[in-house]
Write an enzyme that holds these catalytic residues in place. Structure first.
Site, PDB file in Angstrom:
ATOM      1  CE  LYS A  30      -4.074  -2.108   2.181  1.00  0.00           C
ATOM      2  NZ  LYS A  30      -5.009  -2.063   3.338  1.00  0.00           N
ATOM      3  CE1 TYR A  61      -9.405  -2.927   0.236  1.00  0.00           C
ATOM      4  CE2 TYR A  61      -8.495  -1.039  -0.920  1.00  0.00           C
ATOM      5  CZ  TYR A  61      -8.331  -2.155  -0.110  1.00  0.00           C
ATOM      6  OH  TYR A  61      -7.074  -2.492   0.348  1.00  0.00           O
ATOM      7  NE  ARG A  68      -6.684 -11.971   5.219  1.00  0.00           N
ATOM      8  CZ  ARG A  68      -7.404 -10.838   5.243  1.00  0.00           C
ATOM      9  NH1 ARG A  68      -7.404 -10.012   4.193  1.00  0.00           N
ATOM     10  NH2 ARG A  68      -8.086 -10.504   6.308  1.00  0.00           N
ATOM     11  CB  THR A  77      -7.288  -5.500   9.766  1.00  0.00           C
ATOM     12  OG1 THR A  77      -7.856  -6.630   9.105  1.00  0.00           O
ATOM     13  CG2 THR A  77      -7.586  -4.237   8.988  1.00  0.00           C
ATOM     14  NE  ARG A 126      -2.652  -5.732   6.791  1.00  0.00           N
ATOM     15  CZ  ARG A 126      -3.835  -6.240   6.463  1.00  0.00           C
ATOM     16  NH1 ARG A 126      -4.378  -7.199   7.202  1.00  0.00           N
ATOM     17  NH2 ARG A 126      -4.474  -5.800   5.399  1.00  0.00           N
ATOM     18  CG  ASN A 145      -3.620  -2.192   6.784  1.00  0.00           C
ATOM     19  OD1 ASN A 145      -3.430  -1.783   5.647  1.00  0.00           O
ATOM     20  ND2 ASN A 145      -4.687  -2.891   7.128  1.00  0.00           N
ATOM     21  CG  HIS A 185      -5.411  -6.124  -0.392  1.00  0.00           C
ATOM     22  ND1 HIS A 185      -6.643  -6.040   0.208  1.00  0.00           N
ATOM     23  CD2 HIS A 185      -5.543  -7.057  -1.377  1.00  0.00           C
ATOM     24  CE1 HIS A 185      -7.481  -6.877  -0.385  1.00  0.00           C
ATOM     25  NE2 HIS A 185      -6.848  -7.503  -1.364  1.00  0.00           N
ATOM     26  CD  GLU A 221      -9.057  -8.972  -3.519  1.00  0.00           C
ATOM     27  OE1 GLU A 221      -7.900  -9.325  -3.228  1.00  0.00           O
ATOM     28  OE2 GLU A 221      -9.912  -8.655  -2.663  1.00  0.00           O
TER      29      GLU A 221
HETATM   30  P1  IDP Z   1      -8.186  -6.596   5.561  1.00  0.00           P
HETATM   31  O1  IDP Z   1      -7.355  -5.679   4.701  1.00  0.00           O
HETATM   32  O2  IDP Z   1      -7.387  -7.160   6.708  1.00  0.00           O
HETATM   33  O3  IDP Z   1      -8.909  -7.666   4.768  1.00  0.00           O
HETATM   34  P2  IDP Z   1     -10.740  -5.217   5.768  1.00  0.00           P
HETATM   35  O4  IDP Z   1     -11.644  -5.275   6.952  1.00  0.00           O
HETATM   36  O5  IDP Z   1     -11.134  -5.959   4.543  1.00  0.00           O
HETATM   37  O6  IDP Z   1      -9.284  -5.681   6.266  1.00  0.00           O
HETATM   38  O7  IDP Z   1     -10.535  -3.696   5.422  1.00  0.00           O
HETATM   39  C1  IDP Z   1      -9.913  -3.303   4.225  1.00  0.00           C
HETATM   40  C2  IDP Z   1      -8.948  -2.181   4.516  1.00  0.00           C
HETATM   41  O8  IDP Z   1      -9.684  -1.037   4.952  1.00  0.00           O
HETATM   42  C3  IDP Z   1      -7.975  -2.448   5.664  1.00  0.00           C
HETATM   43  O9  IDP Z   1      -6.840  -3.194   5.271  1.00  0.00           O
HETATM   44  C4  IDP Z   1      -7.617  -1.035   6.099  1.00  0.00           C
HETATM   45  O10 IDP Z   1      -6.638  -0.453   5.231  1.00  0.00           O
HETATM   46  C5  IDP Z   1      -8.940  -0.317   5.922  1.00  0.00           C
HETATM   47  N1  IDP Z   1      -9.704  -0.287   7.166  1.00  0.00           N
HETATM   48  C6  IDP Z   1     -10.404  -1.300   7.723  1.00  0.00           C
HETATM   49  N2  IDP Z   1     -10.983  -0.945   8.877  1.00  0.00           N
HETATM   50  C7  IDP Z   1     -10.648   0.358   9.055  1.00  0.00           C
HETATM   51  C8  IDP Z   1     -10.937   1.322  10.089  1.00  0.00           C
HETATM   52  O11 IDP Z   1     -11.640   1.039  11.069  1.00  0.00           O
HETATM   53  N3  IDP Z   1     -10.409   2.561   9.926  1.00  0.00           N
HETATM   54  C9  IDP Z   1      -9.643   2.913   8.845  1.00  0.00           C
HETATM   55  N4  IDP Z   1      -9.350   2.043   7.863  1.00  0.00           N
HETATM   56  C10 IDP Z   1      -9.828   0.779   7.960  1.00  0.00           C
HETATM   57 MG    MG Z   2     -10.415  -7.531   3.401  1.00  0.00          MG
END
Ligand code: IDP
Ligand code: MG
Length: 139
Positions: free
Chosen positions: A10, A50, A86, A92, A103, A113, A116, A127
């Site tokens: 990212k 997304y 993962r 996350t 991360r 973070n 992805h 994807e």
């Molecule tokens: P993941 O990337 O671990 O699958 P997801 O819940 O799918 O997590 O969320 C996608 C992306 O959205 C996260 O990697 C992060 O960059 C962002 N994100 C998720 N939750 C939050 C939040 O509460 N605040 C800000 N950004 C968030």
């Molecule tokens: Mg996700």
């Protein structure tokens, strides 16, 4: 089973100069990088990627973040690649991520973070096709 998954370095990690270190970790963990490209996402591309999160409180912030600078998109391949990537990324929220994960090492916050990874075989197929049409297993 040999699988493919989509990984993204990212904008935060790219800007901080962590891309090489992340790629080294990927290779050290036995993944083959079968596609790799540095790109700048358009707003529409980030929103489409997304789409599952549209309507969430963090959606606009997420899209703005993902278009804030270049990203590296990759297709990774190995046995159980989807879960393995993962696991290597960690949770996350970097604060919750296990020691040694990408991360934990390179992420700053739940939003910023560093990486992805596809969360299922269905997501991986979609994807991979999103960035590298005709690459994945679904064809
Ligand atoms: P993941 O990337 O671990 O699958 P997801 O819940 O799918 O997590 O969320 C996608 C992306 O959205 C996260 O990697 C992060 O960059 C962002 N994100 C998720 N939750 C939050 C939040 O509460 N605040 C800000 N950004 C968030
Ligand atoms: Mg996700």
């Amino acid at each position: 089973m040999i699988e493919q998954t989509l990984a993204i370095i990212k904008p935060d990690a790219m800007a901080a100069g962590y891309a090489d270190a992340i790629i080294k970790q990927i290779l050290n963990n036995g993944f083959n990088i079968i596609q790799k490209e540095e790109i700048n996402l358009s707003k529409e591309e980030a929103e489409g990627f997304y789409a599952e999160h549209k309507g969430r409180s963090f959606f606009d912030e997420l899209v703005e973040f993902m278009i804030s600078g270049p990203v590296t998109v990759m297709v990774l391949e190995k046995d159980n690649a989807i879960l393995a990537w993962r696991d290597l990324m960690g949770a996350t929220d970097p604060a919750q991520a296990a020691e040694g994960t990408i991360r934990k090492l390179f992420g700053a916050s739940k939003g910023n973070n560093a990486s992805h990874g596809s969360d299922s075989a269905t997501s991986a197929a979609r994807e991979i096709d999103y960035f590298f049409p005709k690459t994945c297993c679904s064809h």
